[in-house]
Design an enzyme around this catalytic site. Structure first.
Site, PDB file in Angstrom:
ATOM      1  N   SER A  20       0.826  -1.209   0.000  1.00 47.52           N
ATOM      2  CA  SER A  20       0.000   0.000   0.000  1.00 47.52           C
ATOM      3  C   SER A  20       0.855   1.251   0.000  1.00 47.52           C
ATOM      4  O   SER A  20       1.952   1.263   0.547  1.00 47.52           O
ATOM      5  CB  SER A  20      -0.927   0.037   1.208  1.00 47.52           C
ATOM      6  OG  SER A  20      -1.676   1.247   1.183  1.00 47.52           O
ATOM      7  N   LYS A  75      -4.404  -6.843   3.310  1.00 47.68           N
ATOM      8  CA  LYS A  75      -4.409  -5.700   2.376  1.00 47.68           C
ATOM      9  C   LYS A  75      -5.829  -5.398   1.906  1.00 47.68           C
ATOM     10  O   LYS A  75      -6.217  -4.240   1.756  1.00 47.68           O
ATOM     11  CB  LYS A  75      -3.506  -5.979   1.167  1.00 47.68           C
ATOM     12  CG  LYS A  75      -3.560  -4.903   0.083  1.00 47.68           C
ATOM     13  CD  LYS A  75      -3.117  -3.552   0.631  1.00 47.68           C
ATOM     14  CE  LYS A  75      -3.028  -2.380  -0.309  1.00 47.68           C
ATOM     15  NZ  LYS A  75      -3.859  -2.188  -1.425  1.00 47.68           N
ATOM     16  N   HIS A 107      -7.488  -3.582   4.623  1.00 51.41           N
ATOM     17  CA  HIS A 107      -6.922  -2.224   4.586  1.00 51.41           C
ATOM     18  C   HIS A 107      -7.712  -1.364   3.584  1.00 51.41           C
ATOM     19  O   HIS A 107      -8.096  -0.236   3.872  1.00 51.41           O
ATOM     20  CB  HIS A 107      -5.444  -2.277   4.193  1.00 51.41           C
ATOM     21  CG  HIS A 107      -4.872  -0.949   3.770  1.00 51.41           C
ATOM     22  ND1 HIS A 107      -5.125  -0.378   2.541  1.00 51.41           N
ATOM     23  CD2 HIS A 107      -4.090  -0.056   4.431  1.00 51.41           C
ATOM     24  CE1 HIS A 107      -4.519   0.794   2.452  1.00 51.41           C
ATOM     25  NE2 HIS A 107      -3.882   1.024   3.589  1.00 51.41           N
ATOM     26  N   GLU A 156     -10.012   1.815   4.042  1.00 48.47           N
ATOM     27  CA  GLU A 156      -9.729   3.004   3.215  1.00 48.47           C
ATOM     28  C   GLU A 156     -11.036   3.559   2.621  1.00 48.47           C
ATOM     29  O   GLU A 156     -11.289   4.768   2.678  1.00 48.47           O
ATOM     30  CB  GLU A 156      -8.745   2.596   2.111  1.00 48.47           C
ATOM     31  CG  GLU A 156      -8.501   3.608   1.002  1.00 48.47           C
ATOM     32  CD  GLU A 156      -7.607   3.024  -0.108  1.00 48.47           C
ATOM     33  OE1 GLU A 156      -6.528   2.496   0.212  1.00 48.47           O
ATOM     34  OE2 GLU A 156      -8.005   3.066  -1.287  1.00 48.47           O
TER      35      GLU A 156
HETATM   36  C1  6PG Z   1      -3.223   1.455  -1.627  1.00 50.88           C
HETATM   37  C2  6PG Z   1      -4.513   1.680  -2.363  1.00 50.88           C
HETATM   38  C3  6PG Z   1      -4.451   1.108  -3.747  1.00 50.88           C
HETATM   39  C4  6PG Z   1      -5.584   1.582  -4.651  1.00 50.88           C
HETATM   40  C5  6PG Z   1      -6.845   0.744  -4.441  1.00 50.88           C
HETATM   41  C6  6PG Z   1      -8.142   1.477  -4.341  1.00 50.88           C
HETATM   42  O1  6PG Z   1      -3.308   0.846  -0.575  1.00 50.88           O
HETATM   43  O2  6PG Z   1      -2.178   1.906  -2.091  1.00 50.88           O
HETATM   44  O3  6PG Z   1      -5.544   1.065  -1.670  1.00 50.88           O
HETATM   45  O4  6PG Z   1      -4.359  -0.262  -3.621  1.00 50.88           O
HETATM   46  O5  6PG Z   1      -5.737   2.925  -4.592  1.00 50.88           O
HETATM   47  O6  6PG Z   1      -6.865  -0.145  -5.513  1.00 50.88           O
HETATM   48  O7  6PG Z   1      -8.661   1.754  -5.597  1.00 50.88           O
HETATM   49  P1  6PG Z   1     -10.203   1.867  -5.944  1.00 50.88           P
HETATM   50  O8  6PG Z   1     -10.747   3.043  -5.193  1.00 50.88           O
HETATM   51  O9  6PG Z   1     -10.163   2.112  -7.411  1.00 50.88           O
HETATM   52  O10 6PG Z   1     -10.861   0.580  -5.611  1.00 50.88           O
END
Ligand code: 6PG
Length: 478
Positions: free
Chosen positions: A128, A183, A186, A190
């Site tokens: 990430s 992840k 995570h 997010e």
């Molecule tokens: C990270 C992010 C990265 C990406 C995701 C979310 O941890 O660096 O989570 O993995 O930004 O894929 O993207 P979406 O909003 O397009 O699902």
């Protein structure tokens, strides 16, 4: 071969991870399906460290010292399987394939098992931090066998971010798919964090009557307190940005339909399978879905409802403080639910994940990095069997202190017609956990009525059924 690590797949994430390894003194073999990308990397960044460019798969494998450590950075799904099929026959017992993409943990479990049978370690690694993180220090969540971590861990420690206490943000999460599972959660968190921030913005805009620039200032202030986090920081940047072409706030010229690549959805799908209530994450995924249904929204625009009435300056400032309380309390709930899901996954798959160390490696490098993760780490470190984050004395006190304002915000949102699915779901979860009795007893009665599904009693062991269609006497249900 002399390279300590190889990276195949040199799109931006792969390229930046390869550069990060090289900048930290490792010899890095680099390979891409089309060799032009490999050449471009070496031409542009060759002076950052030692790269060994390879044009063919054979050349790439030959460039690696043994046991070979080969990192795949291609699109999750079929492309990952294709690359594994290409390289596995060239590898030998004890070699390690690392998948740094956003793979589904079930795919990682399948691949790990298949390759284990061939004597090859397969390590699914959650990475990430986006492009910047990959280059300057990501948060890294490796799964796979403990044996593989012996050889891989020291390399990952060199490129990971550093938490405020100096610790590197990488730890062996657990066997097979544990890293990709963590992840995934995570990313679910997010989504929830982003949704809660979006709701705070919406309320400050519609109810407090603040401009995007004023809200940027509000977020900057919040970012100096307990909400201190990367997502709050970048939110202020986005809100303060003015569109060059129109001179309008950037946020007003962007189409209001949020997209997603799937990790948030996976989190909720798996949570449903595990029976873990991740309502905050689910509402965040659904909120993106609602935003994307343009025709449905268009057709519904005429439905009646209140128009939010802006407050005067003093009321607005007071309301903004309440929104901060609601945001923080809801955030605690999101993390409570996310950590619950990690514990449930760990129990289901026998991973023995240490929740304190998960919180520790999320303190820097990743998208959800936040000051309060250090306190989550401390809570789980102090008590490994902590039933829930809300059982921690400090978090319980904080959420208790926030709850009056939190309720006021959710009530105001309802009265003024501003959607707050994240704040509301979090508050309902909190109240459900606190409740002495839940109406689930009634649900059980209904199930027994129409389907003889039986129920348990509060005063006696066993399972029971009431003869609803007969004399309504109670019989043993088993
Ligand atoms: C990270 C992010 C990265 C990406 C995701 C979310 O941890 O660096 O989570 O993995 O930004 O894929 O993207 P979406 O909003 O397009 O699902």
């Amino acid at each position: 071969g002399t390279a300590q690590i190889g990276v195949t797949g040199l799109a931006v994430m792969g390229r930046n991870l390869a550069r990060n390894f090289a900048r930290n003194g490792l010899t890095v073999a680099v390979h891409n399906r089309t060799a032009a990308k490999t050449r471009a990397l070496v031409e542009e960044f060759g002076d950052e460290g030692t790269f060994v460019p390879a044009e063919s798969a054979e050349e790439f494998v030959a460039a690696l010292e043994r046991p070979r450590r080969l990192m795949i950075m291609v699109k999750a799904g079929d492309p990952t399987d294709a690359v594994i099929q290409e390289f596995a026959p060239l590898l030998e017992e004890g070699d390690v394939i690392i998948d740094g993409g956003n793979a589904h943990f079930a795919d990682t479990r399948r691949r790990e098992k298949e390759l284990r049978e061939r004597g090859i370690h397969f390590v699914g690694v959650g990475v990430s931090g986006g492009e910047e993180g990959a280059l300057h220090g990501p948060s890294i969540m490796p799964g796979g066998s403990p044996k593989s971590y012996e050889s891989l861990g020291p390399l990952l420690e060199r490129i990971a971010a550093k938490a405020p206490d100096g610790a590197r943000t990488v730890a062996h999460i657990g066997p097979d798919g544990a890293g990709h599972f963590v992840k995934m959660v995570h990313n679910g968190i997010e989504y929830a964090d982003m949704q809660l921030i979006a709701e705070a913005y919406h309320l400050l805009r519609s109810v407090a009557g603040y401009s995007p620039a004023q809200i940027a200032e509000t977020f900057r202030t919040w970012n100096t307190g307990r909400l201190d986090s990367y997502l709050i920081e970048i939110t202020a940047e986005v809100l303060a940005h003015t569109d060059e072409a129109t001179g309008k706030p950037f946020v007003d010229v962007v189409v209001d339909q949020a997209e997603q690549k799937g990790t948030g959805r996976w989190t909720v799908q798996i949570a449903l399978d595990l029976g873990v209530p991740v309502s905050g994450i689910a509402e965040a995924v659904f909120a993106r879905a609602v935003s994307g249904h343009a025709a449905l929204r268009e057709a519904s625009r005429g439905l009646p409802g209140p128009t939010a009435r802006p407050l005067d300056a003093a009321e607005a400032a007071r309301f903004a403080d309440q929104v901060e309380q609601a945001l923080y309390a809801s955030k605690i709930v999101s993390y409570t639910q996310g950590f619950h899901q990690i514990r449930a996954g760990s129990d289901e798959y026998g991973w023995d994940v240490d929740l304190g160390s998960v919180a520790a490696i999320w303190r820097a490098g990743c998208i959800i990095r936040a000051a309060f993760l250090d306190r989550i780490r401390a809570a789980f470190d102090a008590r490994h069997d902590l039933p829930s984050l809300l059982s921690d004395k400090q978090f319980a006190e904080e959420i208790g202190a926030a709850q009056d304002d939190w309720r006021a915000v959710v009530a105001t949102a309802a009265v003024q017609g501003v959607p707050t699915p994240g704040f509301s779901a979090a508050l309902s979860y909190y109240d459900a956990l606190r409740a002495e009795r839940l109406p689930a007893a009634l649900t059980q009665g209904q199930r027994d009525f129409f389907g003889a599904h039986t129920y348990r009693r509060t005063d006696r062991e066993g399972s029971f059924h009431t003869l609803w269609g007969g004399d309504r006497s109670e019989v043993s249900g088993a």
